[in-house]
Structure formats: structure tokens, C-alpha cells
Scaffold this active site. Structure first.
Site, PDB file in Angstrom:
ATOM      1  N   GLU A 189      17.236 -77.364 -93.492  1.00 18.86           N
ATOM      2  CA  GLU A 189      18.194 -77.427 -92.393  1.00 18.86           C
ATOM      3  C   GLU A 189      19.324 -76.442 -92.658  1.00 18.86           C
ATOM      4  O   GLU A 189      19.569 -76.067 -93.808  1.00 18.86           O
ATOM      5  CB  GLU A 189      18.752 -78.860 -92.276  1.00 18.86           C
ATOM      6  CG  GLU A 189      19.787 -79.073 -91.181  1.00 18.86           C
ATOM      7  CD  GLU A 189      19.274 -78.751 -89.791  1.00 18.86           C
ATOM      8  OE1 GLU A 189      19.176 -77.537 -89.476  1.00 18.86           O
ATOM      9  OE2 GLU A 189      18.983 -79.677 -89.010  1.00 18.86           O
ATOM     10  N   ARG A 216      13.398 -85.628 -96.613  1.00 17.79           N
ATOM     11  CA  ARG A 216      13.087 -86.181 -95.290  1.00 17.79           C
ATOM     12  C   ARG A 216      11.964 -85.411 -94.597  1.00 17.79           C
ATOM     13  O   ARG A 216      11.146 -86.002 -93.877  1.00 17.79           O
ATOM     14  CB  ARG A 216      14.340 -86.241 -94.414  1.00 17.79           C
ATOM     15  CG  ARG A 216      15.086 -84.935 -94.191  1.00 17.79           C
ATOM     16  CD  ARG A 216      16.436 -85.240 -93.542  1.00 17.79           C
ATOM     17  NE  ARG A 216      17.207 -84.067 -93.170  1.00 17.79           N
ATOM     18  CZ  ARG A 216      18.052 -83.427 -93.971  1.00 17.79           C
ATOM     19  NH1 ARG A 216      18.204 -83.847 -95.227  1.00 17.79           N
ATOM     20  NH2 ARG A 216      18.747 -82.386 -93.536  1.00 17.79           N
ATOM     21  N   HIS A 255      13.157 -78.950 -89.993  1.00 15.85           N
ATOM     22  CA  HIS A 255      14.399 -79.497 -89.440  1.00 15.85           C
ATOM     23  C   HIS A 255      14.728 -78.872 -88.093  1.00 15.85           C
ATOM     24  O   HIS A 255      14.159 -77.843 -87.715  1.00 15.85           O
ATOM     25  CB  HIS A 255      15.532 -79.254 -90.433  1.00 15.85           C
ATOM     26  CG  HIS A 255      15.212 -79.737 -91.810  1.00 15.85           C
ATOM     27  ND1 HIS A 255      15.564 -80.985 -92.267  1.00 15.85           N
ATOM     28  CD2 HIS A 255      14.511 -79.150 -92.821  1.00 15.85           C
ATOM     29  CE1 HIS A 255      15.114 -81.147 -93.502  1.00 15.85           C
ATOM     30  NE2 HIS A 255      14.470 -80.040 -93.863  1.00 15.85           N
ATOM     31  N   HIS A 293      11.444 -83.562 -88.773  1.00 17.25           N
ATOM     32  CA  HIS A 293      11.394 -84.814 -89.538  1.00 17.25           C
ATOM     33  C   HIS A 293      11.885 -86.007 -88.710  1.00 17.25           C
ATOM     34  O   HIS A 293      12.650 -85.859 -87.755  1.00 17.25           O
ATOM     35  CB  HIS A 293      12.249 -84.699 -90.805  1.00 17.25           C
ATOM     36  CG  HIS A 293      13.715 -84.541 -90.523  1.00 17.25           C
ATOM     37  ND1 HIS A 293      14.544 -85.598 -90.211  1.00 17.25           N
ATOM     38  CD2 HIS A 293      14.505 -83.448 -90.511  1.00 17.25           C
ATOM     39  CE1 HIS A 293      15.765 -85.169 -90.022  1.00 17.25           C
ATOM     40  NE2 HIS A 293      15.787 -83.866 -90.183  1.00 17.25           N
TER      41      HIS A 293
END
Length: 344
Positions: free
Chosen positions: A202, A148, A272, A99
Site C-alpha cells: 500500500e 493482510r 492494496h 485484500h
């Protein structure tokens, strides 16, 4: 948040260590393989390197009913006007994108699983990533459950020349499925299913989440913080290690995404740094020592060709108008040619 509870229960278990260095290396031609290290590409020692898919044990990941085309009319559709030539030879493209910059990246805060959106720079990075992959076929998109990553995927797809619309699949319950149905067959042909999965999130930074990275280093010492961030199997307080993150991310990749690639579907994953490092560790058969030095720049797509049970790294497209970037295989070159013919 049942998903988050499930996430935490998996994160607290010991890793089974199934992601190992395999000896299954085969020569795939004179291809220079590169890794992101320190935000840039560096050539690996090996050339013509490709990775055979492994049949290792895995943790069971929660599956989405939308993975099956019988349950999802969008997945059941053909690619419409342009027939992706990759289907003929069971060749598929796999695109990985970290991202763009988030608001907490900008503030130098530990983010982890806190759901923070992109900055203006992050939006621009996502759009630029989309330009770089605008000529590569995409049949399915996977993102994490965090905004995100989802923003990055959606913004990137605004630049794709095929102009298909990414549609988030909702299978939370029967009502969600019913209410998100599409009743036009023609519209379905112009859609790309987007599957969100917490397993691609993440890594959870535990008690570091929300803390300033510099202030944390001042408090606990640079060596301790570096160990939390860069070791493979040492988690921060009440958080996940990279090993624990890899356990869930790779299990999901093998259980849900690999079958799509094996069917010839072209897949994009927007996720991520740590979940993608985990997947790359699996694809490139990296050791735990090699993966901790692997850096992925925000908003830079990585391209793999999946063919004959092997993952062949092709690096990152240098520019959206560079024809050579998309001529890595005959199938990708033909796809771009068909785009040119349709759009001009």
C-alpha cells in the site's frame, strides 16, 4: 529492513511520469468494460475496449531469483494432471484482488505500510473471493510484503477447485533458499509459487499512519485530508502520493509480472487499493484524473484476459457457480470442463 529502506528511497524521488494515456486502443469485440467506482461497477463510455501493452521506460525493481524457472524447481514444473489450455495460444488470465477488511480498516485508521492483519469480515471476504475464482487457472501468485494481502491470497486459494498448495518463495539468502527446498517432484507439481514484493505494498501514508481518519479531518480540515487521500501527486506529510506509489508498483509489474503473463502463465495479484489502482491505471490506460476516482472494493476479484499483447478487462465473476462467467474465452471454458471431469 533493507527492503523498507529501499522502498523509502524510491518513494522520496520525483515521479518520471511514464504512466500516461496511450492512443493504442483497438476494437476487441462487443465487450462491456466496467470500473469499480464508489464500490460498484459502472460501464465505461467505450465498448469492446482493450489495452495494448506499452513499451515505456521504467524504474528498475529488485528482482527475485525465483522468477526464473531455472532457479526455481516449482516454476519449472508443468501444471500436472491438467494441462492449462491457455498455454497453446499464449493467452493468460490476470486476477487482481484487493485484500479483505483489516483491523485498522475496521477502526477507521490510516494504515498505509503498517502490517495489520484481517478482521473476521476480511477473512470471509477473502474466502468469498476464492470461491469466485475457483475455476480460473492460477500458475503464480504475487502479493505485497504485508500480511493482510498474503492472508487474502492464501485464504482465497483454499477455495480453488484445483487444490494446489500456495508456497511462499524465500530468497532472502542462500540459506533460506536451501532450507525451503522441496524434494518430491510430485509435490512440486501440486504447488503454486507465491512471490512477495514490497513494491506492491500500500502507499505509505507517512505521518497519517495510525491516526483516526475522522479526527484527522477535524484537525486539518476535510479538504486538506481529501487532497492527501485523493489527489494524484500531493503526498501526506513524509508519505507517498499515488503517483509515487504508481512509480514503484507499475515498474515491478512491468519488470517481473508481465514477462510471466507473456509466457502464458496465469497470475493472481493480491495487494492494496493504491498499488492495484496504479496497476489498473497502466492496464486500462487511465489518466491521472480518471484514476483518482477509481475505487476498488475489498475482496472482489477483477479479471483480465491477456492476449496478443493486450489486456482485456472482463469485470468481476458474479458467482462461483455461474458458468457464463468462465466462458469468456474458449480456453477458460475448457479449463473448467477439465476440472469438472477430474473432480466428478
Amino acid at each position: 529492513m533493507a527492503a523498507m529502506a529501499s522502498h523509502q528511497s524510491i518513494a522520496t524521488r520525483q515521479s518520471h511520469g511514464y504512466i500516461g494515456k496511450s492512443a493504442l486502443h483497438q476494437d476487441c469485440g462487443n465487450i462491456s468494460m466496467k470500473l469499480f467506482r464508489g464500490g460498484s461497477f459502472e460501464p465505461l463510455k467505450r465498448e469492446g475496449y482493450c489495452c495494448s501493452k506499452r513499451s515505456c521506460g521504467s524504474i528498475q525493481a529488485s528482482s527475485s531469483s525465483y522468477q526464473n524457472s531455472a532457479n526455481n524447481p516449482i516454476l519449472a514444473q508443468s501444471s500436472g494432471t491438467i494441462k492449462d489450455p491457455s498455454k497453446k495460444s499464449s493467452e493468460a488470465a490476470l486476477i487482481l484482488i484487493r485484500h479483505g477488511e483489516s483491523l485498522w480498516n475496521e477502526k477507521n485508521l490510516f494504515t498505509g505500510c503498517v502490517d495489520v492483519p484481517l478482521t473476521k469480515k476480511g477473512v470471509e471476504e477473502a474466502i468469498e473471493a476464492g470461491k469466485r475464482i475457483s475455476n480460473i487457472p492460477i500458475d503464480m501468485i504475487y502479493t505485497s510484503a504485508l500480511i493482510r494481502a498474503q492472508m487474502t491470497a492464501m485464504l482465497a486459494m483454499t477455495q480453488h477447485r484445483r487444490k494446489k498448495v500456495p508456497i511462499v518463495m524465500h530468497d532472502e539468502n542462500e540459506q533460506a533458499k536451501a532450507w525451503s527446498q522441496i524434494f518430491s517432484e510430485e509435490t512440486k507439481k501440486q504447488c503454486i509459487p507465491v512471490v512477495t514484493a514490497w513494491q506492491l505494498n500500500e502507499r505509505m501514508y507517512g505521518e497519517l499512519q495510525g491516526l483516526n481518519k475522522q479526527e484527522t479531518a477535524d484537525k486539518y480540515g476535510k479538504e486538506q485530508v481529501h487532497e492527501w487521500r485523493r489527489s494524484y501527486d500531493i503526498p501526506p506529510p513524509n508519505g507517498e502520493s499515488l503517483e509515487m506509489c504508481a512509480e514503484r508498483a507499475v515498474a515491478y509489474f512491468k519488470d517481473q509480472i508481465e514477462p510471466q503473463l507473456q509466457q502464458g502463465k496465469n497470475v493472481m495479484i493480491a495487494a492494496h487499493g493504491n498499488s492495484l489502482r496504479s496497476i489498473i491505471m497502466y492496464l486500462d490506460e487511465l489518466t491521472s484524473q480518471e484514476v483518482i476516482s477509481l475505487e476498488l472494493s475489498t475482496g472482489i476479484p477483477m479479471l483480465y484476459i491477456v492476449k496478443e499483447d493486450k489486456y482485456i478487462r472482463r469485470g468481476s465473476p458474479a458467482a462461483p457457480t455461474e458458468a457464463g462467467v468462465y466462458a469468456y474465452t474458449k480456453n477458460l471454458a475448457k479449463y473448467r470442463q477439465k476440472l469438472d471431469e477430474m473432480l466428478h
